[in-house]
Design an enzyme around this catalytic site. Structure first.
Site, mmCIF file in Angstrom:
data_model
loop_
_atom_site.group_PDB
_atom_site.id
_atom_site.type_symbol
_atom_site.label_atom_id
_atom_site.label_comp_id
_atom_site.label_asym_id
_atom_site.label_seq_id
_atom_site.Cartn_x
_atom_site.Cartn_y
_atom_site.Cartn_z
ATOM 1 N N ASP A 369 0.848 -1.179 0.000
ATOM 2 C CA ASP A 369 0.000 0.000 0.000
ATOM 3 C C ASP A 369 0.880 1.224 0.000
ATOM 4 O O ASP A 369 2.023 1.147 0.386
ATOM 5 C CB ASP A 369 -0.776 0.000 1.326
ATOM 6 C CG ASP A 369 -2.226 -0.241 1.101
ATOM 7 O OD1 ASP A 369 -2.619 -0.310 -0.062
ATOM 8 O OD2 ASP A 369 -2.949 -0.363 2.097
ATOM 9 N N ASP A 709 -5.148 -2.689 4.686
ATOM 10 C CA ASP A 709 -5.770 -2.287 5.938
ATOM 11 C C ASP A 709 -7.289 -2.407 5.936
ATOM 12 O O ASP A 709 -7.877 -2.622 6.972
ATOM 13 C CB ASP A 709 -5.331 -0.873 6.339
ATOM 14 C CG ASP A 709 -5.361 0.081 5.164
ATOM 15 O OD1 ASP A 709 -6.094 -0.212 4.198
ATOM 16 O OD2 ASP A 709 -4.660 1.104 5.204
ATOM 17 N N ASP A 713 -9.492 -5.431 1.612
ATOM 18 C CA ASP A 713 -8.196 -6.040 1.324
ATOM 19 C C ASP A 713 -8.143 -7.487 1.772
ATOM 20 O O ASP A 713 -7.223 -8.208 1.407
ATOM 21 C CB ASP A 713 -7.074 -5.280 2.047
ATOM 22 C CG ASP A 713 -6.831 -3.926 1.426
ATOM 23 O OD1 ASP A 713 -7.108 -3.787 0.221
ATOM 24 O OD2 ASP A 713 -6.388 -3.016 2.141
#
Lengths: 1016, 327
Positions: A369, A709, A713
């Site tokens: 990310d 997070d 996901d």
């Protein structure tokens, strides 16, 4: 519809892997098949037989509830707990041990029935074996139990109560009683009880972050703004939180058929891939079990042919299995892994699934990310443009550095930034450094507040000196924010108007520009300079704001002038342009270094973000994901001034793909792109696309780590070989789906994890080599016993003591061994080629070191026998006399006569002597296993304090077993003569020297046959 | 003890060096010197591969450290063949060295043999003697066994091989320093000493008349001297538990059931080739007939333990008797 889709999806997931990806994509598309947002309210009422004023009738609701079931997420049909437990008890090695235990019981039973009972050894042995299996099983079950409660966190998302209209009555019911068609009311602070089509809304804003990862609150309203149900404003999703405002709506999906429910079932449907270490251990256990059965069966046949009784032969089989199976190995592996896990926890990586520790070490691709992981997740002022010059501000975590602040223009710009700002610090944070303080206000205002606080000083105080008269907050039509202040100097009666906003809008309103404190007319030349600066900052992926001000004449606007923010009865054009300030969420300071480390370690870092491609690319370049000098296809096109299509794709090392492009790519195209460009950035990706990227990487044979997070996901986290959830920003579902949690959300922690993972792989190899070695000296006594008929040199119980008591600590202590070389300069291990237990390791341990140990054991055994009166040649063929409990007069080599009991104790002495020999050789073994390539002298003998302690412990335990009173009759240990401890010492020295020679050869002649055959 | 261990280690190292230098055949000499220059005896007895005449004896006598003899049975100097030079044999070195340390005459340790075991004749797995007096077949197995067992105790055999010793004192034949007192003499134990149980007077050992003889035999232990200076060890038999009254009178031969001290100590089968173990015969004179009687026979001596829970044959023996008359 929903249920069918679900069922179909489940079925499809279970299908073959190759087909799976396509199917899943389809499954995800089907998720979007909601058309309720495009229907009119009347159509909706028709469809769900409800009313937007009165709600449903209670009777209909009850019927629908009966049909659809409760509005809650159902746990997936998991395997029952007892089956899981049973599975733990029925592994390859465990089965063997069960068989061995049963044989023991049978043997004991038969002996008991025949009143032929000479000792309870067989009973003890059976009980010990069962205990070992059960304890190991409990251990494994506990590990599995910890990692499978994924659905539990989804349950926590279900709201307790919901306000619903039924039969025209407003009432509060349990949210799990809601059905499709119910009219519900949602207020600020509520969790949305199901997927809801909004009918009316007043200032309703919803936090979708747990679903889509977007951090900005989304406003919701009745109008359909987008054909995609995820993007349209008139649908609020189950489990998201309503931040403010109020809304009513009709429920269109409940329970598992909601978007979040489907993601949940997707997450639990995505098979939890076996970790590489699990595959390794399974592979190895299969070999061991196979060999144990092979040996056992061979000698069973041999024993039968030689003419032993069937029962005797079965006992031999059992004994060989016990001797050959490394009972303590699984426990050792688990303990080693948990030690590393503990070490990682200190470095902010919490490992949920122990095996993930090693997986991290074999990782070859990290899909990271951006926000929060690579960056600080905090807008920070990075550049300023004033006096026709771009100044950079310090963006490090403490923002200590600074720039030239002497210019008059800066003072004006700083004043605007400080005054035209509604953000304030939360009270009571005077002690905390400015960058870490919490702020009430949006991200860019926060950035400006902190920036001004650091450059100007106490901003709140400063604002107090410029009394605010009125203000116009930012809105999307104006795209600016302004406020009017009195001046600091009480004699100066002018008003000051300060304004900030989108740079082009601000410039439109300006007629002058401040340069070095002078107001100059804003001519074309300055406009061009502004454009250049704006473009430059924009290309850095930064959010740019323009600032301007005007001093209002005290004659036109005297004190007490009534400023009307609606009428705008004050000048909003012809202002003086002060400058631009740009902000970015800067990368964490440690990240570029960590990315560099990944690169040297042969790990590819791929950025997957929902952010703009430009920002993503800028950050990627900043942290080194796109390295210096790498160009994308577009960069090359711009540089060469040719169309993008003409660029040779192979020239571009880097590639930025956004979600839109990704949608149109086939999986083959994606694979090609991943292969062709070593440096990849995926921008504007939807959460589901993350899963596609992970799968593509895995198709290319990589071991993929994924950070994430949001709830969205969780499928990708589960699909990844190792899912890494963020501890601070991460949702519970993400944490549950992940194998590892980064407590500080910091990418650099992953690198630490990789290092530890690689180290533990090396050290596990050493531990296993150590553990396997002694199986040969445990096995050979039986083989000699059966074939040559000497009195038994080593008993089963003694073997178990070696396996489960004395050798556990030293094998675990190898986990504390430091790396032999810089493991972060090596490529990730190839899971197909670099096995945990390879042929060289097994052959070297078994047939070289293990053989030497066997010689040591037999030498000591024959020494003990000979010195007590039984010369080696007499021992051969002695077994039947020796073991005959009715013969009290067996003659030794000197003519002395021995009773059965005297012989039995002599046999126990032999067990102990053999045990001691193995112990002494194992001390040498643990020393040589410290290194695989380096000389032990290079590694340092005493550097590993734990190992030294382990050796001392092993010796003490060995002494305790030998010399503790009562041992002979309980565990068959005899107090042996001290010099028998020294008989195996030459063999220990031999092992040490032998291995040093091996290592020397391996170091001197890399790549030679020596290296190939002897390096494990 | 520790010395031996260290010695073994040193031997391995030296051995390797000498082997390399081709000095192998003199191996035992310097080792002796290495051990504090004083007394240290190494006697080698090892079977050489291949030849049965290859019984090799190397004996060295000290003090003075002068006399070394290494020769095989035929008096030829042995040739240590190249078998020892094969590197694969290297791992056997420690064992080889260990074998050097052994004394061929007596074991290094007797840790397990603190007290002798006791056994009876005639012997069976169940240690029970069951017979019917007037059924010859039921007991001739026992008498035959006794005949065989006592064969080597015939007076003629004893007279030919053994000496007539002075009774009631230990027959010590210790070595004089390192000068071997070899071979050692053994005392005569004549079958006639068993009198009524010798099988000479009554060829049925009393089995025919229901007064069976049982011979008690004590295990040989090198150097063991049962009893003490004043009292020799003797055998005492009783009925177990309730059976004590059923046992009746018992006669012991030799008188008092004594193991005469002159038969001890035992010096081992190599040096004391013709050793005859002393026996005690027990004759049950008026057993209660037709019942199974459990009997315990103990060796009574201050240094013979008879109360070991785990070794039922330490200093004692249990057996059962059943003598029937009808048919």
């Amino acid at each position: 519809m929903g249920r069918d889709t679900n069922g179909e999806m489940d079925a499809k997931i279970k299908k073959k892997k190759k087909v799976k990806k396509k199917e899943m994509l389809e499954g995800m598309k089907k998720e979007m098949e909601i058309d309720d947002h495009e229907l009119t309210i009347e159509e909706l009422e028709m469809k769900y037989s409800t009313s937007t004023t009165k709600g449903m009738s209670s009777t209909l609701a009850a019927q629908v509830l009966e049909r659809d079931g409760a509005n809650e997420l159902k746990p997936p049909k998991g395997t029952p707990e007892y089956v899981k437990f049973a599975r733990q008890l029925a592994g390859g090695l465990q089965c063997l041990m069960w068989v061995a235990a049963v044989i023991c019981f049978i043997a004991f039973g038969i002996q008991f029935a025949q009143e032929d009972l000479t000792s309870y050894d067989n009973l003890y042995l059976a009980i010990t074996l069962i205990a070992v299996v059960v304890v190991t099983g409990c251990f494994g079950y506990y590990q599995e139990f910890k990692s499978t409660n994924i659905i539990a966190s989804f349950k926590n998302l279900v709201p307790q109560k919901a306000t619903v209209f039924r039969d025209g009555q407003k009432s509060e019911i349990n949210a799990n009683q809601l059905v499709v068609g119910d009219l519900v009311e949602i207020k600020g602070g509520d969790r949305v009880p199901a997927d809801v089509r909004i009918i009316t809304a007043q200032g309703c804003k919803v936090d979708n972050s747990s679903l889509t990862g977007e951090s900005e609150p989304q406003s919701k309203g009745p109008e359909c703004t987008h054909e995609n149900p995820l993007e349209t404003r008139n649908i609020a999703f189950f489990s998201t939180t309503c931040l403010e405002g109020i809304a009513t709506g009709i429920i269109i999906n409940t329970g598992d058929r909601t978007i979040i429910g489907r993601i949940a079932s997707l997450a639990s449907g995505v098979g939890n891939e076996k970790t590489p270490i699990a595959i390794e251990i399974e592979h190895f256990v299969d070999i061991i079990a196979g060999l144990a059965i092979f040996f056992g069966a061979t000698f069973f046949v041999v024993a039968m042919v030689i003419g032993y009784q069937f029962l005797k032969a079965m006992i031999f089989f059992m004994a060989i299995v016990v001797a050959y199976v490394p009972e303590g190995l699984l426990a050792t592996v688990t303990v080693c892994l948990s030690l590393t896990a503990k070490r990682l926890a200190k470095k902010n990586c919490v490992v949920k699934n122990l095996e993930a520790v090693e997986t991290l070490g074999s990782t070859s691709v990290i899909c990271s990310d951006k926000t929060g992981t690579l960056t600080q997740n905090r807008m920070t002022v990075s550049h300023l443009w004033f006096d026709n010059h771009i100044h950079s501000a310090d963006t490090t975590e403490d923002q200590s550095g600074n720039f030239d602040q002497s210019s008059e223009t800066w003072r004006a710009l700083g004043r605007i930034a400080g005054l035209c700002n509604r953000a304030v610090f939360k009270p009571g944070q005077e002690e905390i450094p400015v960058p870490k303080r919490e702020v009430i206000g949006d991200a860019s205002e926060t950035a400006l507040l902190k920036f001004t606080e650091l450059t100007i000083g106490n901003v709140i105080d400063y604002r107090g000196r410029f009394k605010k008269i009125c203000e116009v907050p930012f809105n999307s039509t104006n795209k600016f924010q302004l406020s009017i202040h009195e001046l600091e100097d009480p004699l100066d009666l002018r008003y000051l108007l300060v304004m900030k906003g989108a740079p082009e809008r601000i410039l439109e309103r300006c007629s002058t520009i401040m340069i070095k404190g002078q107001e100059l007319p804003l001519d074309e030349q300055w406009k061009e300079a502004f454009q250049t600066a704006y473009m430059d900052l924009g290309s850095l992926g930064e959010r740019v704001l323009g600032f301007c001000h005007i001093f209002m004449n005290e004659k036109e606007y005297p004190r007490g002038y009534n400023f009307d923010t609606d009428q705008m009865n004050f000048p909003t054009s012809g202002l003086c342009f002060a400058g631009l300030i740009s902000m970015i969420d800067p990368p964490r300071a440690t990240v570029p270094d960590a990315v560099m480390k990944c690169r040297t370690a042969g790990i590819r870092v791929i950025m997957v973000t929902g952010d703009h491609p430009i920002t993503a690319k800028a950050i990627a370049a900043n942290v080194g994901i796109i390295s210096e000098g790498s160009e994308t296809v577009e960069d090359i096109a711009t540089r060469l001034r040719i169309p993008v299509e003409q660029v040779n794709r192979g020239d571009a090392r880097a590639c930025v793909i956004n979600g839109g492009q990704l949608k149109d790519m086939t999986s083959d195209e994606l694979d090609d792109a991943l292969r062709a460009h070593p440096e990849m950035v995926f921008a504007r990706t939807s959460p589901q696309q993350k899963l596609i990227i992970v799968e593509s990487c895995q198709r290319l044979g990589s071991i993929v780590a994924v950070t994430g997070d949001g709830v969205n996901d969780s499928p990708a986290l589960k699909k990844a070989d190792i899912g890494i959830a963020m501890g601070i920003a991460g949702s519970d579902a993400a944490k549950n789906a992940a194998d590892m949690i980064l407590l500080d959300d910091n990418f650099a922690s992953i690198v630490t994890g990789v290092e530890q993972g690689r180290l533990i792989f090396d050290n596990l190899k050493k531990s296993i080599a150590y553990t396997l070695t002694k199986n040969i000296p445990e096995l050979t006594p039986y083989l000699i016993y059966i074939t040559v008929s000497v009195p038994l040199p080593l008993g089963c119980i003694t073997i178990l003591f070696i396996e489960l008591a004395t050798d556990i600590f030293p094998s675990v202590s190898l986990a504390y061994e430091k790396a032999e070389s810089d493991i972060m300069h090596l490529k990730p291990r190839n899971p197909k080629r670099d096995r945990l237990v390879n042929e060289a390791l097994a052959v070297y341990s078994y047939f070289q070191i293990g053989a030497i140990q066997s010689f040591a054991g037999f030498t000591d055994y024959f020494t003990a026998m000979a010195q007590e009166g039984w010369l080696p040649l007499l021992c051969v063929g002695l077994r039947s006399q020796w073991e005959n409990p009715h013969n009290q007069e067996v003659q030794d080599s000197y003519g002395q006569e021995w009773t059965y009991s005297q012989r039995l104790y002599q046999e126990y002495t032999c067990y102990t002597v053999f045990f001691v020999s193995i112990e002494i050789c194992q001390i040498s073994d643990v020393l040589i296993r410290k290194t695989r390539r380096l000389s032990v002298f290079q590694q340092g003998f005493f550097r590993n304090k734990v190992l030294v302690t382990a050796i001392v412990f092993q010796l003490l335990l060995g002494n305790f077993l030998c010399y503790c009173p009562g041992m002979p009759n309980i565990f068959n240990f005899m107090p042996i003569r001290v010099q028998w401890w020294f008989v195996p010492v030459p063999f220990g020295i031999l092992i040490f020297v032998y291995d040093e020679i091996r290592k020397l050869g391996v170091r001197r002649h890399p790549g030679s046959w020596w290296d190939k055959e002897l390096y494990y | 003890m520790l010395q031996d261990g260290v010695c073994v280690c040193v031997c391995v190292c030296l051995r390797a060096v000498w082997e390399h230098l081709g000095l192998v055949r003199r191996v035992s000499v310097p080792i002796l010197e290495a051990r504090n220059g004083k007394l240290c005896t190494f006697r080698v007895s090892l079977e050489r591969e291949g030849k049965d005449d290859g019984k090799l004896q190397a004996e060295r006598t000290l003090p003075g450290g002068t006399h070394v003899e290494i020769r095989d049975k035929n008096g030829a100097e042995p040739s240590f063949r190249s078998q020892w030079r094969k590197p694969t044999r290297g791992v056997f070195l420690t064992m080889w060295v260990m074998l050097q340390t052994l004394d061929p005459y007596e074991p290094t340790y007797q840790d397990r043999l603190s007290s002798p075991g006791v056994m009876i004749r005639p012997q069976s797995d169940s240690l029970s003697i069951v017979f019917t007096t007037n059924n010859t077949e039921s007991w001739d197995g026992y008498t035959n066994a006794l005949d065989t067992f006592l064969g080597s105790y015939n007076d003629s055999v004893q007279l030919a091989n053994n000496d007539n010793c002075i009774p009631d004192q230990y027959f010590l034949q210790d070595d004089n320093g390192d000068v071997r007192n070899n071979p050692k003499k053994s005392c005569q134990f004549n079958r006639t000493m068993l009198e009524n149980c010798s099988g000479l007077i009554d060829r049925t050992y009393g089995y025919a008349e229901g007064k069976p003889c049982v011979i008690i035999k004590m295990n040989r232990i090198i150097g063991f001297k049962p009893g003490n200076d004043t009292n020799p060890a003797y055998v005492s038999c009783t009925g177990m538990n309730d059976d004590s009254s059923k046992v009746g009178n018992i006669a012991y031969y030799p008188a008092g059931g004594i193991f005469n001290k002159m038969y001890f100590p035992y010096y081992g089968k190599i040096t004391q080739v013709n050793y005859s173990q002393p026996l005690v015969a027990v004759k049950f004179l008026n057993l209660t007939l037709n019942t199974l009687i459990n009997v315990e026979c103990k060796v009574v001596a201050s240094n013979v333990a008879t109360n070991d829970d785990r070794d039922k044959f330490a200093g004692r023996v249990y057996f059962s008797l059943q003598v029937s008359t009808s048919q």
